[in-house]
Design a protein around this motif. Structure first.
Motif, PDB file in Angstrom:
ATOM      1  N   LEU A   1     -24.064 -79.664 -36.495  1.00 14.89           N
ATOM      2  CA  LEU A   1     -23.657 -79.967 -35.127  1.00 14.89           C
ATOM      3  C   LEU A   1     -23.597 -81.468 -34.859  1.00 14.89           C
ATOM      4  CD1 LEU A   1     -25.728 -77.226 -33.272  1.00 14.89           C
ATOM      5  CD2 LEU A   1     -23.251 -77.271 -33.546  1.00 14.89           C
ATOM      6  N   ALA A   2     -24.317 -82.251 -35.631  1.00  9.63           N
ATOM      7  CA  ALA A   2     -24.339 -83.698 -35.400  1.00  9.63           C
ATOM      8  C   ALA A   2     -23.281 -84.444 -36.204  1.00  9.63           C
ATOM      9  CB  ALA A   2     -25.728 -84.256 -35.729  1.00  9.63           C
ATOM     10  N   ARG A   3     -22.975 -83.971 -37.422  1.00 10.57           N
ATOM     11  CA  ARG A   3     -22.164 -84.758 -38.336  1.00 10.57           C
ATOM     12  C   ARG A   3     -20.834 -84.117 -38.725  1.00 10.57           C
ATOM     13  NH1 ARG A   3     -24.350 -89.267 -37.083  1.00 10.57           N
ATOM     14  NH2 ARG A   3     -25.696 -90.311 -38.600  1.00 10.57           N
ATOM     15  N   LEU A   4     -20.793 -82.806 -38.839  1.00  8.47           N
ATOM     16  CA  LEU A   4     -19.571 -82.152 -39.308  1.00  8.47           C
ATOM     17  C   LEU A   4     -18.620 -81.908 -38.142  1.00  8.47           C
ATOM     18  CD1 LEU A   4     -21.027 -79.567 -41.849  1.00  8.47           C
ATOM     19  CD2 LEU A   4     -20.454 -81.982 -42.183  1.00  8.47           C
TER      20      LEU A   4
ATOM     21  N   ILE B   1     -33.205 -76.843 -33.041  1.00 11.47           N
ATOM     22  CA  ILE B   1     -31.854 -77.269 -33.404  1.00 11.47           C
ATOM     23  C   ILE B   1     -31.432 -78.465 -32.554  1.00 11.47           C
ATOM     24  CG2 ILE B   1     -29.432 -76.557 -33.528  1.00 11.47           C
ATOM     25  CD1 ILE B   1     -30.412 -73.705 -33.990  1.00 11.47           C
ATOM     26  N   PHE B   2     -31.733 -78.407 -31.263  1.00 12.79           N
ATOM     27  CA  PHE B   2     -31.377 -79.507 -30.369  1.00 12.79           C
ATOM     28  C   PHE B   2     -32.089 -80.793 -30.771  1.00 12.79           C
ATOM     29  CE2 PHE B   2     -32.860 -81.903 -26.625  1.00 12.79           C
ATOM     30  CZ  PHE B   2     -31.641 -82.415 -26.189  1.00 12.79           C
ATOM     31  N   LEU B   3     -33.373 -80.697 -31.072  1.00 11.63           N
ATOM     32  CA  LEU B   3     -34.143 -81.896 -31.418  1.00 11.63           C
ATOM     33  C   LEU B   3     -33.643 -82.515 -32.719  1.00 11.63           C
ATOM     34  CD1 LEU B   3     -36.514 -83.145 -29.835  1.00 11.63           C
ATOM     35  CD2 LEU B   3     -38.047 -82.162 -31.527  1.00 11.63           C
ATOM     36  N   LEU B   4     -33.345 -81.671 -33.698  1.00 15.84           N
ATOM     37  CA  LEU B   4     -32.844 -82.185 -34.973  1.00 15.84           C
ATOM     38  C   LEU B   4     -31.452 -82.782 -34.810  1.00 15.84           C
ATOM     39  CD1 LEU B   4     -34.170 -79.358 -37.279  1.00 15.84           C
ATOM     40  CD2 LEU B   4     -34.712 -81.774 -37.524  1.00 15.84           C
ATOM     41  N   ARG B   5     -30.621 -82.156 -34.000  1.00 16.25           N
ATOM     42  CA  ARG B   5     -29.285 -82.722 -33.751  1.00 16.25           C
ATOM     43  C   ARG B   5     -29.405 -84.105 -33.140  1.00 16.25           C
ATOM     44  NH1 ARG B   5     -26.171 -83.281 -29.236  1.00 16.25           N
ATOM     45  NH2 ARG B   5     -23.903 -83.376 -29.573  1.00 16.25           N
ATOM     46  N   GLN B   6     -30.285 -84.272 -32.163  1.00 16.68           N
ATOM     47  CA  GLN B   6     -30.477 -85.578 -31.545  1.00 16.68           C
ATOM     48  C   GLN B   6     -30.981 -86.600 -32.550  1.00 16.68           C
ATOM     49  OE1 GLN B   6     -28.640 -84.486 -28.930  1.00 16.68           O
ATOM     50  NE2 GLN B   6     -29.788 -86.038 -27.799  1.00 16.68           N
ATOM     51  N   TYR B   7     -31.835 -86.166 -33.446  1.00 18.16           N
ATOM     52  CA  TYR B   7     -32.363 -87.082 -34.461  1.00 18.16           C
ATOM     53  C   TYR B   7     -31.274 -87.502 -35.432  1.00 18.16           C
ATOM     54  CZ  TYR B   7     -35.328 -88.893 -38.191  1.00 18.16           C
ATOM     55  OH  TYR B   7     -35.903 -89.696 -39.145  1.00 18.16           O
ATOM     56  N   TYR B   8     -30.458 -86.563 -35.853  1.00 15.91           N
ATOM     57  CA  TYR B   8     -29.400 -86.877 -36.824  1.00 15.91           C
ATOM     58  C   TYR B   8     -28.318 -87.761 -36.215  1.00 15.91           C
ATOM     59  CZ  TYR B   8     -31.507 -83.275 -39.736  1.00 15.91           C
ATOM     60  OH  TYR B   8     -32.381 -82.543 -40.495  1.00 15.91           O
TER      61      TYR B   8
ATOM     62  N   PHE C   1     -35.839 -74.980 -42.325  1.00 19.73           N
ATOM     63  CA  PHE C   1     -34.719 -74.998 -43.271  1.00 19.73           C
ATOM     64  C   PHE C   1     -33.401 -74.717 -42.554  1.00 19.73           C
ATOM     65  CE2 PHE C   1     -32.053 -72.701 -46.436  1.00 19.73           C
ATOM     66  CZ  PHE C   1     -31.822 -73.767 -47.284  1.00 19.73           C
ATOM     67  N   PHE C   2     -33.344 -73.644 -41.781  1.00 17.83           N
ATOM     68  CA  PHE C   2     -32.097 -73.269 -41.119  1.00 17.83           C
ATOM     69  C   PHE C   2     -31.773 -74.194 -39.945  1.00 17.83           C
ATOM     70  CE2 PHE C   2     -33.247 -69.107 -43.049  1.00 17.83           C
ATOM     71  CZ  PHE C   2     -32.129 -68.971 -43.856  1.00 17.83           C
ATOM     72  N   HIS C   3     -32.790 -74.632 -39.220  1.00 18.29           N
ATOM     73  CA  HIS C   3     -32.548 -75.510 -38.082  1.00 18.29           C
ATOM     74  C   HIS C   3     -32.039 -76.877 -38.528  1.00 18.29           C
ATOM     75  CE1 HIS C   3     -35.346 -73.245 -35.061  1.00 18.29           C
ATOM     76  NE2 HIS C   3     -34.503 -72.449 -35.704  1.00 18.29           N
ATOM     77  N   SER C   4     -32.576 -77.363 -39.637  1.00 14.49           N
ATOM     78  CA  SER C   4     -32.109 -78.664 -40.122  1.00 14.49           C
ATOM     79  C   SER C   4     -30.649 -78.585 -40.549  1.00 14.49           C
ATOM     80  CB  SER C   4     -32.988 -79.143 -41.272  1.00 14.49           C
ATOM     81  OG  SER C   4     -32.961 -78.227 -42.355  1.00 14.49           O
ATOM     82  N   MET C   5     -30.252 -77.495 -41.185  1.00 15.37           N
ATOM     83  CA  MET C   5     -28.845 -77.338 -41.553  1.00 15.37           C
ATOM     84  C   MET C   5     -27.968 -77.222 -40.318  1.00 15.37           C
ATOM     85  SD  MET C   5     -28.641 -75.018 -44.992  1.00 15.37           S
ATOM     86  CE  MET C   5     -29.433 -73.576 -44.296  1.00 15.37           C
ATOM     87  N   ALA C   6     -28.421 -76.433 -39.323  1.00 14.58           N
ATOM     88  CA  ALA C   6     -27.635 -76.283 -38.099  1.00 14.58           C
ATOM     89  C   ALA C   6     -27.544 -77.596 -37.341  1.00 14.58           C
ATOM     90  CB  ALA C   6     -28.261 -75.201 -37.215  1.00 14.58           C
ATOM     91  N   GLY C   7     -28.669 -78.334 -37.263  1.00  7.21           N
ATOM     92  CA  GLY C   7     -28.654 -79.618 -36.565  1.00  7.21           C
ATOM     93  C   GLY C   7     -27.753 -80.633 -37.237  1.00  7.21           C
ATOM     94  N   TYR C   8     -27.757 -80.661 -38.566  1.00  6.55           N
ATOM     95  CA  TYR C   8     -26.883 -81.575 -39.294  1.00  6.55           C
ATOM     96  C   TYR C   8     -25.411 -81.214 -39.080  1.00  6.55           C
ATOM     97  CZ  TYR C   8     -24.559 -83.879 -43.195  1.00  6.55           C
ATOM     98  OH  TYR C   8     -23.707 -84.636 -43.959  1.00  6.55           O
TER      99      TYR C   8
ATOM    100  N   THR D   1     -18.481 -76.278 -28.229  1.00  2.77           N
ATOM    101  CA  THR D   1     -18.682 -75.004 -27.521  1.00  2.77           C
ATOM    102  C   THR D   1     -19.881 -74.259 -28.089  1.00  2.77           C
ATOM    103  OG1 THR D   1     -16.309 -74.866 -27.093  1.00  2.77           O
ATOM    104  CG2 THR D   1     -17.602 -72.837 -26.853  1.00  2.77           C
ATOM    105  N   LEU D   2     -19.985 -74.260 -29.409  1.00  3.20           N
ATOM    106  CA  LEU D   2     -21.127 -73.607 -30.057  1.00  3.20           C
ATOM    107  C   LEU D   2     -22.437 -74.268 -29.665  1.00  3.20           C
ATOM    108  CD1 LEU D   2     -22.138 -71.525 -32.116  1.00  3.20           C
ATOM    109  CD2 LEU D   2     -21.768 -73.234 -33.905  1.00  3.20           C
ATOM    110  N   PHE D   3     -22.441 -75.596 -29.600  1.00  4.06           N
ATOM    111  CA  PHE D   3     -23.663 -76.296 -29.216  1.00  4.06           C
ATOM    112  C   PHE D   3     -24.049 -75.977 -27.775  1.00  4.06           C
ATOM    113  CE2 PHE D   3     -25.559 -80.104 -27.233  1.00  4.06           C
ATOM    114  CZ  PHE D   3     -26.772 -80.095 -27.888  1.00  4.06           C
ATOM    115  N   LEU D   4     -23.058 -75.957 -26.870  1.00  2.00           N
ATOM    116  CA  LEU D   4     -23.357 -75.631 -25.481  1.00  2.00           C
ATOM    117  C   LEU D   4     -23.854 -74.197 -25.342  1.00  2.00           C
ATOM    118  CD1 LEU D   4     -20.361 -77.352 -23.624  1.00  2.00           C
ATOM    119  CD2 LEU D   4     -22.761 -78.072 -23.662  1.00  2.00           C
TER     120      LEU D   4
END
Length: 280
Positions: free
Chosen positions: A102-105, A159-166, A93-100, A112-115
């Motif tokens: 970092l990928a879209r917003l 979080i990294f994997l979901l960001r890449q997917y999104y 739940f939390f990782h999907s929100m964080a990944g979205y 910097t936060l992602f790094l």
């Protein structure tokens, strides 16, 4: 079409294929043999444990019955399942929100936060276990399910994997939803999550396996026997029954079999998640 290769070239290719098959078979045998040996010892009586035979002469299920009835092993199994399932659900739940996010917003300091998050890949648990233990003690979460669950929820890999997917999803879907007046939460809940089922399924298996096999943090955070997970229980089981390897291997088999079945059933999803990590 006719094969234009010479007989010598064809024989070399066949020899190379045969060599690769032998190497693969050897690696597979090296991987499977320890698991088979654990099961063999678990089926042997104590007097035959060190007999070098792959087929037990007097197979018995008494070792499994002893572990399940004379030791509170079912309690340890419940603890592992409860912690693993809770961490998996909360993390997804939390990782999907964080990944979205970092990928879209777009917001200040996003990259910097992602790094900073990505850099935690370089930090292993033994490095931070002392400050993490101190923080958990300050929050009064020692010897509790909260102490086992909350620190395990964050995982930069998820979080990294979901960001890449999104990043691979078409933006047109979100743009159409925004034009219809949908909020970011509505887009996440109604569009992104349904499209994330394949990657979330794969991550659920990986998270559950990782937490089911967790040992160092549960060992550090719990001293109450009622909160032991199976890996901690088996470690103490070995010290308590040092000479009774049949009981130790029976307990290890009980713990390993469900995870092996889970991996065999969902291995395709796990492989898909690994390939997804290379998406841009």
């Amino acid at each position: 079409m006719t094969d234009s290769r010479t007989p010598s070239a064809r024989s070399q290719i066949q020899a190379a294929r045969f060599a690769w098959m032998l190497a693969t078979a050897a690696l597979g045998l090296m991987t499977v043999f320890p698991l088979v040996w654990i099961l063999v010892i678990a089926l042997k009586p104590a007097s035959d444990v060190f007999t070098p035979s792959l087929i037990p002469e007097r197979p018995t299920l008494g070792n499994f019955l002893y572990v399940l009835t004379e030791v509170p092993f079912l309690r340890y199994l419940f603890n592992s399942f409860f912690v693993s399932a809770t961490v998996t659900v909360a993390a997804l739940f939390f990782h999907s929100m964080a990944g979205y996010s970092l990928a879209r917003l777009h917001f200040p300091g996003r990259d910097t936060l992602f790094l900073a998050m990505f850099s935690t890949f370089l930090v292993s648990l033994p490095v931070i276990i002392v400050p993490l233990f101190i923080l958990t003690r300050m929050l009064h979460m020692l010897d509790s399910y909260a102490g086992l669950i909350i620190p395990a929820i964050f995982n930069a890999f998820g979080i990294f994997l979901l960001r890449q997917y999104y990043l691979s999803l078409p933006r047109e879907l979100e743009e159409a939803a925004i034009m219809d007046g949908a909020s970011y939460w509505r887009i996440y809940w109604s569009i992104i999550l349904p499209l994330s089922r394949p990657i979330l399924s794969a991550l659920a298996i990986l998270f559950f396996l990782a937490n089911w096999n967790a040992f160092l943090w549960p060992l550090t955070i719990t001293s109450d026997l009622d909160l032991w997970v199976v890996q901690v229980a088996i470690a103490n089981f070995k010290s308590q029954y040092a000479a009774a390897w049949n009981y130790v291997m029976a307990a290890s088999t009980i713990v390993a079999v469900p995870m092996l079945v889970l991996f065999v059933i969902f291995q395709r999803q796990i492989m898909e998640s690994i390939k997804t990590s290379g998406l841009k």
